[in-house]
Design a protein around this motif. Structure first.
Motif, mmCIF file in Angstrom:
data_model
loop_
_atom_site.group_PDB
_atom_site.id
_atom_site.type_symbol
_atom_site.label_atom_id
_atom_site.label_comp_id
_atom_site.label_asym_id
_atom_site.label_seq_id
_atom_site.Cartn_x
_atom_site.Cartn_y
_atom_site.Cartn_z
ATOM 1 N N VAL A 1 0.847 -1.184 0.000
ATOM 2 C CA VAL A 1 0.000 0.000 0.000
ATOM 3 C C VAL A 1 0.888 1.242 0.000
ATOM 4 O O VAL A 1 2.004 1.221 0.535
ATOM 5 N N ALA A 2 0.389 2.294 -0.626
ATOM 6 C CA ALA A 2 1.068 3.584 -0.623
ATOM 7 C C ALA A 2 0.323 4.501 0.337
ATOM 8 O O ALA A 2 -0.863 4.811 0.122
ATOM 9 N N LEU A 3 0.983 4.909 1.410
ATOM 10 C CA LEU A 3 0.383 5.811 2.380
ATOM 11 C C LEU A 3 0.410 7.226 1.800
ATOM 12 O O LEU A 3 1.473 7.745 1.467
ATOM 13 N N GLU A 4 -0.751 7.839 1.699
ATOM 14 C CA GLU A 4 -0.852 9.183 1.138
ATOM 15 C C GLU A 4 -0.678 10.256 2.203
ATOM 16 O O GLU A 4 -0.459 11.428 1.883
ATOM 17 N N GLU A 5 -0.800 9.864 3.468
ATOM 18 C CA GLU A 5 -0.630 10.780 4.599
ATOM 19 C C GLU A 5 0.127 10.040 5.689
ATOM 20 O O GLU A 5 -0.052 8.833 5.855
ATOM 21 N N PRO A 6 0.990 10.732 6.438
ATOM 22 C CA PRO A 6 1.839 10.036 7.417
ATOM 23 C C PRO A 6 1.121 9.622 8.691
ATOM 24 O O PRO A 6 1.572 8.706 9.376
ATOM 25 N N HIS A 7 0.003 10.273 9.031
ATOM 26 C CA HIS A 7 -0.622 10.005 10.317
ATOM 27 C C HIS A 7 -1.496 8.760 10.270
ATOM 28 O O HIS A 7 -1.980 8.354 9.209
ATOM 29 N N LEU A 8 -1.691 8.139 11.420
ATOM 30 C CA LEU A 8 -2.523 6.958 11.538
ATOM 31 C C LEU A 8 -3.965 7.300 11.163
ATOM 32 O O LEU A 8 -4.519 8.295 11.634
ATOM 33 N N GLY A 9 -4.546 6.484 10.316
ATOM 34 C CA GLY A 9 -5.917 6.718 9.893
ATOM 35 C C GLY A 9 -6.039 7.548 8.640
ATOM 36 O O GLY A 9 -7.148 7.905 8.239
ATOM 37 N N GLY A 10 -4.921 7.853 8.001
ATOM 38 C CA GLY A 10 -4.945 8.657 6.785
ATOM 39 C C GLY A 10 -5.282 7.842 5.547
ATOM 40 O O GLY A 10 -5.452 6.624 5.585
ATOM 41 N N SER A 11 -5.364 8.525 4.424
ATOM 42 C CA SER A 11 -5.710 7.881 3.152
ATOM 43 C C SER A 11 -4.554 7.009 2.659
ATOM 44 O O SER A 11 -3.374 7.290 2.926
ATOM 45 N N PHE A 12 -4.905 5.964 1.932
ATOM 46 C CA PHE A 12 -3.903 5.111 1.291
ATOM 47 C C PHE A 12 -4.543 4.427 0.087
ATOM 48 O O PHE A 12 -5.771 4.349 -0.024
ATOM 49 N N HIS A 13 -3.702 3.937 -0.818
ATOM 50 C CA HIS A 13 -4.224 3.127 -1.919
ATOM 51 C C HIS A 13 -3.332 1.906 -2.118
ATOM 52 O O HIS A 13 -2.197 1.870 -1.631
ATOM 53 N N GLU A 14 -3.890 0.919 -2.788
ATOM 54 C CA GLU A 14 -3.159 -0.332 -2.993
ATOM 55 C C GLU A 14 -2.210 -0.166 -4.173
ATOM 56 O O GLU A 14 -2.635 -0.027 -5.326
ATOM 57 N N ALA A 15 -0.945 -0.178 -3.864
ATOM 58 C CA ALA A 15 0.096 0.056 -4.859
ATOM 59 C C ALA A 15 0.458 -1.250 -5.556
ATOM 60 O O ALA A 15 0.045 -2.342 -5.143
ATOM 61 N N ALA A 16 1.244 -1.128 -6.623
ATOM 62 C CA ALA A 16 1.841 -2.327 -7.216
ATOM 63 C C ALA A 16 2.714 -2.993 -6.163
ATOM 64 O O ALA A 16 3.178 -2.350 -5.204
ATOM 65 N N HIS A 17 2.955 -4.284 -6.319
ATOM 66 C CA HIS A 17 3.559 -5.071 -5.243
ATOM 67 C C HIS A 17 4.941 -4.568 -4.808
ATOM 68 O O HIS A 17 5.317 -4.744 -3.642
#
Length: 404
Positions: free
Chosen positions: A308-324
């Motif tokens: 996953v690629a974390l879009e925000e550093p804080h816990l509970g932030g947005s993320f998306h499923e990245a290439a492996h």
């Protein structure tokens, strides 16, 4: 690692033939149509084994059902309500039937209500591929203004609430309906599909259940089923929370290394183990995944490898499923830790030295975009991920590398 592939049964748009051509060695599947809490009969288990044993033209596939994902744990068991003791007995009976059919590994989870949560099931990336995504503001908009659960305002800061209000005001009716459907998508491949009212009803039943109480219920469950699994020669592996932080006011108890360590210590039986999912656990920046593999690897019975690629550093932030190989998890370090654990097990003479893994999820690319298979489970995207993971495994296991 034993290379496996998840299959949702004959209705899956990714076929047995596709799996074979991807080069997988075994199948991960379940009886998704059996109601949660009911017994999996020998006849239905045999039926699924027969379905995956043949290709489209009737030729033998050579593939076998190697991992169950998932044998669902009912909400009654999680809450210790209703006929929860009967459901535990049914779970144990299903275990016996699975072992009689030659299956040794069962993945399950103990997440209340929903198996995983995303706001987008086909988020478009700049290259035209699509993936699953969790947008923290979209989720807050759903929770605050669509679900409108009791006490929701207390869970969001004024800044997030205002951002969600603006986001919601700009949503079309179609997007609101899509967002609701995405969030309550529920168990992948499951028979149940929950309405908004269903979700509210389920949430109300967890009002009095704290994380400590839910953890106690999980320990009670494992104290019942783990000794039987040990006796049968089976391995149980708990999947982490997805995402690994609190949502909808629900308790989360399998989100960190400390959570897993506490569970392994509480029911200290080899059969009681871990599904180490790098995607779910990777949605927390504070989870050290290669370190978890090194420290808890003795009890890791199943692996989900995704990023996953974390879009925000804080816990509970947005993320998306990245290439492996493109997210926040160092997959080379992760696989190196897995291979080291396998070497250790093999030196000890363990029969289960080879850990089954599957390339979990994947981006929809190329013809996946037209096939529209189960969200997160495309053919080509998973094949790409498996090929990348296989390349790392092969390189790290090569004599010139392994002995250097």
């Amino acid at each position: 690692m034993r290379q496996t592939w998840r299959w949702f049964g004959p209705k899956d748009l990714v076929s047995i033939d596709d799996m074979l051509q991807a080069g997988v060695e075994g199948v991960v599947t379940a009886l998704h149509y059996v109601p949660t809490g009911a017994v999996w009969s020998p006849e239905e288990i045999a039926r699924r084994q027969a379905e995956l044993a043949v290709m489209r033209d009737g030729a033998p596939s050579g593939l076998e059902w190697e991992v169950v994902e998932s044998l669902p744990v009912s909400e009654d068991i999680k809450r210790q309500s209703g006929d929860w003791k009967g459901h535990v007995e049914n779970w144990k009976t299903s275990m016996r039937h699975l072992r009689e059919a030659g299956i040794e590994v069962i993945c399950y989870n103990f997440m209340p209500i929903l198996d995983w949560t995303r706001t987008d099931l086909a988020y478009r990336l700049p290259n035209g591929a699509t993936c699953m995504r969790f947008d923290a503001i979209d989720f807050a908009a759903f929770d605050l203004f669509l679900l409108r659960r009791k006490g929701v305002e207390e869970d969001y800061s004024p800044e997030v609430t205002e951002a969600a209000r603006k986001r919601f005001a700009g949503m079309s009716d179609a997007r609101k309906e899509e967002l609701s459907g995405n969030v309550v998508f529920g168990l992948p491949g499951a028979a149940e599909r929950m309405s908004m009212e269903d979700v509210r009803t389920h949430l109300a039943r967890y009002d009095a259940i704290s994380p400590e109480r839910l953890r106690g219920h999980l320990i009670d469950f494992l104290a019942e089923v783990s000794p039987l699994a040990q006796e049968l020669g089976m391995r149980l592996c708990c999947h982490p929370d997805d995402p690994p932080f609190s949502l909808l006011g629900l308790p989360r108890i399998m989100s960190t290394e400390a959570d897993y360590k506490a569970l392994m210590d509480a029911v200290d039986i080899p059969a009681n183990g871990i599904t180490l999912c790098t995607g779910s656990l990777g949605a927390r920046a504070d989870n050290d995944l290669p370190g978890m593999m090194r420290r808890l690897g003795d009890r890791v019975h199943f692996l989900h490898l995704r990023n996953v690629a974390l879009e925000e550093p804080h816990l509970g932030g947005s993320f998306h499923e990245a290439a492996h190989l493109e997210g926040n998890t160092d997959m080379v370090a992760m696989i190196a830790a897995i291979l080291a654990e396998q070497d250790r097990r093999r030196a000890e003479g363990r029969a289960d030295w080879q850990i089954p893994m599957r390339p979990d999820h994947g981006q929809d690319i190329l013809d996946d975009l037209n096939r529209k298979a189960q969200p997160g489970y495309p053919a080509i995207g998973r094949l790409k991920g498996l090929a990348e993971l296989r390349g790392i495994m092969t390189a790290l296991s090569h004599p010139k590398v392994a002995t250097s």
